[in-house]
Design a protein around this motif. Structure first.
Motif, short mmCIF file in Angstrom:
data_model
loop_
_atom_site.label_atom_id
_atom_site.label_comp_id
_atom_site.label_asym_id
_atom_site.label_seq_id
_atom_site.Cartn_x
_atom_site.Cartn_y
_atom_site.Cartn_z
N PHE A 121 0.81 -1.21 0.00
CA PHE A 121 0.00 0.00 0.00
C PHE A 121 0.85 1.28 0.00
CE2 PHE A 121 -3.11 -3.04 1.68
CZ PHE A 121 -4.25 -2.67 0.97
N PHE A 122 2.15 1.18 0.25
CA PHE A 122 2.98 2.37 0.41
C PHE A 122 3.83 2.61 -0.83
CE2 PHE A 122 2.08 0.66 4.64
CZ PHE A 122 1.39 1.75 5.16
N VAL A 123 3.63 3.77 -1.45
CA VAL A 123 4.31 4.07 -2.70
C VAL A 123 5.68 4.69 -2.50
CG1 VAL A 123 2.13 4.34 -3.93
CG2 VAL A 123 3.21 6.35 -2.91
N ALA A 124 5.99 5.11 -1.28
CA ALA A 124 7.30 5.69 -0.98
C ALA A 124 7.60 5.44 0.49
CB ALA A 124 7.33 7.19 -1.29
N ALA A 125 8.88 5.30 0.81
CA ALA A 125 9.26 5.06 2.20
C ALA A 125 10.60 5.71 2.49
CB ALA A 125 9.33 3.57 2.50
N ARG A 126 10.66 6.42 3.58
CA ARG A 126 11.93 6.94 4.10
C ARG A 126 12.05 6.41 5.53
NH1 ARG A 126 11.93 7.82 -0.44
NH2 ARG A 126 12.71 9.63 -1.61
N ILE A 127 12.74 5.30 5.65
CA ILE A 127 12.94 4.66 6.95
C ILE A 127 14.43 4.77 7.26
CG2 ILE A 127 12.64 2.55 8.29
CD1 ILE A 127 10.50 1.67 6.28
N CYS A 128 14.75 5.72 8.11
CA CYS A 128 16.15 6.06 8.37
C CYS A 128 16.20 6.81 9.71
CB CYS A 128 16.71 6.92 7.24
SG CYS A 128 15.79 8.46 6.96
N TRP A 129 17.35 7.39 10.02
CA TRP A 129 17.49 8.06 11.32
C TRP A 129 17.56 9.57 11.17
CZ3 TRP A 129 16.17 4.98 15.01
CH2 TRP A 129 16.37 3.61 14.85
N GLY A 130 17.25 10.08 9.99
CA GLY A 130 17.28 11.52 9.77
C GLY A 130 16.01 12.21 10.24
N ALA A 131 15.98 13.53 10.10
CA ALA A 131 14.83 14.33 10.53
C ALA A 131 13.60 13.95 9.72
CB ALA A 131 15.14 15.82 10.37
#
Length: 358
Positions: A71-81
């Motif tokens: 269902f998710f078209v984009a993901a930013r899974i990281c330790w940034g802001a």
């Protein structure tokens, strides 16, 4: 806060999308209520993405195990802001910040995003039980294209990846796509999507004029007008409805009052294919074509499309009787035969019978 429809909801993960903290608890759970919210937003044509401070591989694997990763078209899974992650998602999707919503359980994260991205709509996790009832998440009309928006976007990602990997001329790549275009007379059930195209398309709208569902519905029964809709698909999936033509017909002239195409298919030659087909049909009907063009700050590319198709500013008696329209230039074409591009297969109606012979 704006009540215009949200185009993408960006989810935090820990204690927001799922219950628990992945790196601390080891096991996290997705409630049926949240699963229903995800599915309902998807059915309404609202895209969804993830912005989470987590280990990417671990978190994404858990989304897959829970059966919701698709269902998710984009993901930013990281330790940034989080603000950086949300900004990157908006840029990737090509959406204005005002079309993005962000939900998180932590007030500090919400404040950080709101500070750096003031146009992004921020929501505390407590709103989730009533999210589907909020007007900004409740589009007035949900078209078939809207219901398929996520799958069309994901097909677009695969298409773009294939183009990046292709070595050789662009035309050769287009031939590999097995593109199909259908141009047909609009039906009542098409009108909401057609009206949406005239509103959402600014770069490829020849006049900048927006037609409502009611305006178009009235023209469907007008014997002197054609309301035409173009759809496209290829081996990666459907593009959906990508173009609309509003044509006024008379004895020796066809007047293109509106031509609008989706920006996402410009590079695939959609506009040129539609104009080529109109030229070929006009030639068969022995009529001239007159096209309205009103310059805006965004639609220069549409004028270029007309010019490449042979339209010019040459005055012609065929335009006599057309009402003046402020800011509108009338472009003219003496049509000639035009075969369909060899990069796509075109299915379209025969309009030549619209010509009235003496």
């Amino acid at each position: 806060m704006s009540t215009s429809t949200v185009k993408c909801l960006v989810w935090d993960l820990d204690n927001t999308l799922w219950r628990g903290t992945l790196l601390e608890d080891g096991e996290v759970h997705l409630t049926d209520e949240i699963r229903d919210v995800i599915a309902a937003l998807d059915s309404r044509g609202i895209l969804q993405a993830v912005a989470s401070k987590n280990d990417h591989d671990h978190a994404w694997a858990r989304l897959e195990e829970l059966g919701v990763a698709e269902f998710f078209v984009a993901a930013r899974i990281c330790w940034g802001a989080k603000s950086v992650s949300v900004r990157e998602i908006a840029d990737e999707l090509g959406f204005a910040h005002s079309a993005i919503a962000f939900v998180d359980d932590r007030p500090a994260e919400l404040a950080e995003v709101a500070h750096h991205l003031p146009d992004v709509r921020c929501y505390d996790v407590e709103v989730l039980p009533r999210l589907l009832g909020l007007p900004e998440f409740s589009p007035e009309h949900v078209t078939e294209d809207a219901r398929r928006r996520r799958s069309m976007y994901q097909a677009g990602v695969r298409r773009k990846s294939a183009q990046t990997e292709h070595a050789g001329p662009d035309a050769d790549f287009l031939r590999t796509l097995d593109m199909r275009m259908e141009i047909r007379r609009a039906e009542p059930e098409d009108l909401t999507r057609v009206a949406e195209l005239t509103v959402r398309t600014s770069q490829m709208n020849a006049t900048g004029v927006h037609y409502s569902d009611a305006d178009l519905r009235a023209l469907l029964t007008d014997p002197d007008h054609e309301v035409l809709v173009a759809t496209m698909s290829d081996k990666f999936g459907p593009h959906g409805a990508i173009g609309v033509v509003l044509l006024s017909t008379s004895e020796r002239r066809w007047h293109i009052k509106l031509l609008a195409t989706s920006c996402r298919v410009v590079s695939y030659g959609a506009g040129a294919a539609i104009l080529g087909w109109l030229s070929d049909q006009g030639h068969r009907a022995d009529v001239h074509l007159v096209a309205d063009f009103r310059a805006t700050d965004r639609n220069r590319i549409m004028e270029i499309a007309y010019r490449f198709s042979g339209f010019d500013d040459e005055p012609c008696p065929c335009a006599a009787g057309l009402p003046d329209a402020p800011g509108v230039r009338r472009l003219h074409l003496r049509p000639g035969p035009r075969p369909a591009p060899d990069t796509l297969r075109l299915t379209a109606p025969e309009l030549a019978a619209r010509a009235v012979r003496p």
